[in-house]
Scaffold this motif. Structure first.
Motif, short mmCIF file in Angstrom:
data_model
loop_
_atom_site.label_atom_id
_atom_site.label_comp_id
_atom_site.label_asym_id
_atom_site.label_seq_id
_atom_site.Cartn_x
_atom_site.Cartn_y
_atom_site.Cartn_z
N LEU A 154 -68.74 -29.06 4.35
CA LEU A 154 -68.24 -28.17 3.30
C LEU A 154 -67.31 -27.12 3.91
CD1 LEU A 154 -71.45 -27.62 1.17
CD2 LEU A 154 -69.43 -28.92 0.54
N TYR A 155 -66.30 -26.76 3.17
CA TYR A 155 -65.24 -25.88 3.68
C TYR A 155 -65.51 -24.43 3.30
CZ TYR A 155 -60.45 -24.14 4.36
OH TYR A 155 -59.33 -23.44 4.77
N GLY A 156 -65.20 -23.55 4.23
CA GLY A 156 -65.28 -22.12 3.95
C GLY A 156 -66.69 -21.62 3.71
N ARG A 157 -66.85 -20.79 2.70
CA ARG A 157 -68.15 -20.16 2.43
C ARG A 157 -69.05 -21.00 1.53
NH1 ARG A 157 -64.32 -16.01 2.32
NH2 ARG A 157 -64.66 -14.38 3.88
N MET A 158 -68.58 -22.14 1.11
CA MET A 158 -69.39 -22.98 0.22
C MET A 158 -70.59 -23.56 0.97
SD MET A 158 -70.14 -24.26 -2.65
CE MET A 158 -68.76 -23.49 -3.50
N THR A 159 -71.75 -23.56 0.32
CA THR A 159 -72.96 -24.17 0.85
C THR A 159 -73.49 -25.17 -0.17
OG1 THR A 159 -74.32 -22.37 -0.08
CG2 THR A 159 -73.57 -22.13 2.21
N VAL A 160 -74.38 -26.04 0.26
CA VAL A 160 -74.88 -27.10 -0.62
C VAL A 160 -75.54 -26.51 -1.86
CG1 VAL A 160 -76.61 -28.93 -0.81
CG2 VAL A 160 -75.14 -28.83 1.21
N LYS A 209 -74.81 -23.98 -3.47
CA LYS A 209 -73.84 -23.36 -4.39
C LYS A 209 -72.95 -24.40 -5.07
CE LYS A 209 -73.42 -19.04 -1.73
NZ LYS A 209 -72.48 -18.21 -0.94
N LEU A 210 -73.07 -25.66 -4.69
CA LEU A 210 -72.20 -26.69 -5.25
C LEU A 210 -72.32 -26.75 -6.77
CD1 LEU A 210 -72.65 -29.65 -2.75
CD2 LEU A 210 -70.53 -28.43 -3.24
N GLY A 211 -71.19 -26.68 -7.43
CA GLY A 211 -71.18 -26.75 -8.88
C GLY A 211 -71.54 -25.45 -9.56
N LYS A 212 -71.86 -24.42 -8.77
CA LYS A 212 -72.26 -23.14 -9.35
C LYS A 212 -71.30 -22.02 -9.01
CE LYS A 212 -77.07 -24.56 -8.73
NZ LYS A 212 -78.36 -24.28 -8.03
N ALA A 213 -70.52 -22.21 -7.96
CA ALA A 213 -69.56 -21.19 -7.54
C ALA A 213 -68.22 -21.85 -7.25
CB ALA A 213 -70.07 -20.46 -6.28
N GLN A 214 -67.15 -21.10 -7.47
CA GLN A 214 -65.82 -21.65 -7.21
C GLN A 214 -65.61 -21.76 -5.70
OE1 GLN A 214 -62.57 -20.06 -9.52
NE2 GLN A 214 -61.17 -20.23 -7.79
N PRO A 215 -65.29 -22.95 -5.21
CA PRO A 215 -65.19 -23.15 -3.77
C PRO A 215 -63.82 -22.80 -3.22
CG PRO A 215 -64.84 -25.23 -4.87
CD PRO A 215 -65.10 -24.21 -5.97
N ASP A 216 -63.75 -22.58 -1.90
CA ASP A 216 -62.47 -22.55 -1.22
C ASP A 216 -61.97 -23.99 -1.16
OD1 ASP A 216 -62.42 -19.69 -0.31
OD2 ASP A 216 -64.25 -20.32 0.72
N THR A 217 -60.69 -24.19 -1.34
CA THR A 217 -60.14 -25.54 -1.36
C THR A 217 -59.48 -25.86 -0.03
OG1 THR A 217 -59.76 -25.38 -3.75
CG2 THR A 217 -58.60 -27.13 -2.58
#
Length: 518
Positions: free
Chosen positions: A336-342, A344-352
């Motif tokens: 996963l890229y940046g600050r995204m964690t498993v 948070k998937l689908g719950k927070a806007q990720p870094d692309t």
């Protein structure tokens, strides 16, 4: 952490008798450990941080041994923390247990933009560590590069492709892209083509970029041979498990081309190799029900193509699409890229990671680019009666897993043993009926066991094979996926000598044919 919390933590450690991804134990009865940098680094580099507990001896059945000098211990641990880059700010807590002093040092997690934390004397590439279970392992070059790429906003997708020129773009795809691009964008329509391609990241100073080649190229794998998908169907539930005929793969294919071509071919591969049941409603309408919801599978493959790591460090690693007997797995290089964690998937806007590829795929009408993919997968699997999808991000890979329902798995196991519906009812001590299956079997699982269908008995198959038939023809005749048809119906007839191979020296050939032995 307060004193009572440290006491509770010590009790828990003594109960489980083990370290963990967030707990490291040091006896420190004779002095301060001199090499803490690996643990300081690994705890700082994980989202949960970690705690080092001094005064517990693993070799003495996790007994409290107490530290040699709590004041001096804190001083020397702090000195080691100051040798890290960035410096680590440990938070200490002391407690007394049976007259002995136990000290904890909580190591806070660093923000992703500051990672990796490393031991200054060894440098970034030799002094950075990651926690794996209860051990501290050196970070590899790819993991370190991933943090640097995020921190410095590297644009791997925009690097120019050596040896490539604008003539390596597909004329058809280029025309399609331009037509869709200028719709609703009057300002772009005024610019010349070369300027538009540069602005949109398809070229850089007139040379095709990696993103441009993957989306508009005539054949991207001429420049990036491994930026493709390796698709396999495995006969069992583990890699290496052989099938009934000793085969390691029921089907396998290397899928290449542009990203949209890879997506389409990967979906064709899945359709060909999963079972699809057919039900007839009371109104007489036919309803096809695949093992896995195809829209969910498409989202997972699309996510892998768009969000994989395209850096030079791992451009030699393809995406993997694996269909096991009990699950479907999509694995792409790059966690996963940046600050995204498993969680948070689908719950927070990720870094692309690849914004140009994501934006261009949206322009081409292949994705919505609205971060709705993971929620859609969760919803579709729920509606289909499957377990919730699983996601893993570790060791430089991101993995998405769809599993069959318990009833599908049970039906699969029984069908491999040749068990029919009556035996299934006896084994589960439940009645089975189409209207209300007693053990919760869906229509697809029940129908999978219906071996009375006229096309699924050996005599019908042998009659059909009076002239040589391909795997595809047999699959269509039986009405099931290619892999399941071969494993369940065709291979047994081959072993019994009732079907002869057209290419006996290459039993797994994609051009293989099967003919009934007179």
């Amino acid at each position: 952490m307060i004193e009572i919390e440290l006491q509770s933590l010590v009790e828990k450690i003594q109960k489980v008798k083990a370290e963990s991804p967030t707990i490291e134990l040091k006896a420190a009865r004779s002095g301060c450990p001199t090499h803490l940098y690996d643990t300081l680094s690994s705890f700082s580099n994980q989202d949960a941080g970690g705690t080092i507990v001094f005064g517990i001896d693993e070799k003495e059945d996790y007994a409290v041994c107490g530290v040699y000098d709590a004041q001096d211990l804190q001083k020397r641990v702090t000195e080691q923390c100051n040798q890290m880059r960035p410096k680590v700010r440990a938070v200490f807590t002391l407690c007394n247990i049976d007259g002995k002093t136990v000290v904890s040092a909580e190591i806070p997690s660093l923000d992703v933009s500051e990672r990796p934390c490393f031991y200054a004397s060894k440098g970034r590439y030799k002094g950075s560590y990651v926690r794996v279970g209860d051990a501290d392992e050196p970070m590899d070059e790819n993991e370190i590069y991933g943090y640097e790429a995020f921190r410095k906003k590297y644009e791997d997708e925009l690097r120019p492709v050596e040896r490539a020129g604008i003539e390596d773009f597909s004329t058809v795809k280029l025309m399609e892209y331009k037509a869709k691009l200028v719709e609703g964008r009057p300002n772009l329509a005024k610019l010349d083509d070369s300027r538009v391609l540069d602005l949109m990241g398809m070229t850089k100073d007139g040379a095709p970029t990696l993103a441009g080649m993957l989306i508009l190229g005539e054949y991207p794998q001429a420049f990036f041979p491994q930026l493709d998908i390796i698709a396999t169907v495995l006969p069992g539930t583990e890699v290496g498990e052989a099938g009934v005929s000793g085969e390691r793969f029921v089907d396998n294919q290397r899928i290449d081309g542009t990203l949209d071509q890879q997506l389409q071919e990967a979906m064709d591969f899945v359709r060909k190799n999963i079972r699809t049941s057919v039900t007839i409603t009371k109104e007489g309408q036919r309803v096809d029900r695949p093992q896995y919801p195809l829209d969910a599978v498409r989202e997972l493959i699309l996510n892998a193509l768009v969000h994989r790591d395209y850096s030079i460090h791992i451009q030699g690693m393809p995406i993997q699409l694996q269909i096991f007997a009990d699950r479907l797995v999509v694995t792409n290089p790059g966690g996963l890229y940046g600050r995204m964690t498993v969680d948070k998937l689908g719950k927070a806007q990720p870094d692309t990671r690849n914004p140009v590829i994501a934006n261009t795929m949206e322009i081409m009408g292949l994705t919505e680019n609205r971060y709705s993919g993971i929620p859609a997968v969760r919803y579709l699997t729920k509606v289909a009666g499957l377990p919730a999808p699983e996601f893993e991000s570790k060791n430089g890979e991101f993995r998405a897993i769809l599993r069959l329902s318990k009833s599908e798995n049970l039906a699969r196991k029984l069908s491999r043993r040749g068990t029919g519906l009556s035996e299934l009812a006896a084994e589960t001590n439940n009645p089975i009926s189409y209207g209300a299956p007693g053990i919760g079997l869906g229509m697809s699982a029940v129908q999978m066991l219906q071996e009375k269908d006229s096309h699924r008995n050996p005599e019908a198959i042998l009659e059909y094979c009076r002239i040589p038939r391909t795997r595809k023809e047999l699959s269509e005749f039986v009405g099931l996926g290619s892999g399941y048809t071969m494993q369940r119906y065709v291979n047994p007839l081959v072993r019994e000598g009732k079907l002869a191979l057209g290419i006996p020296e290459k039993p797994n050939s994609s051009k293989q044919t099967y003919r009934a032995v007179e």
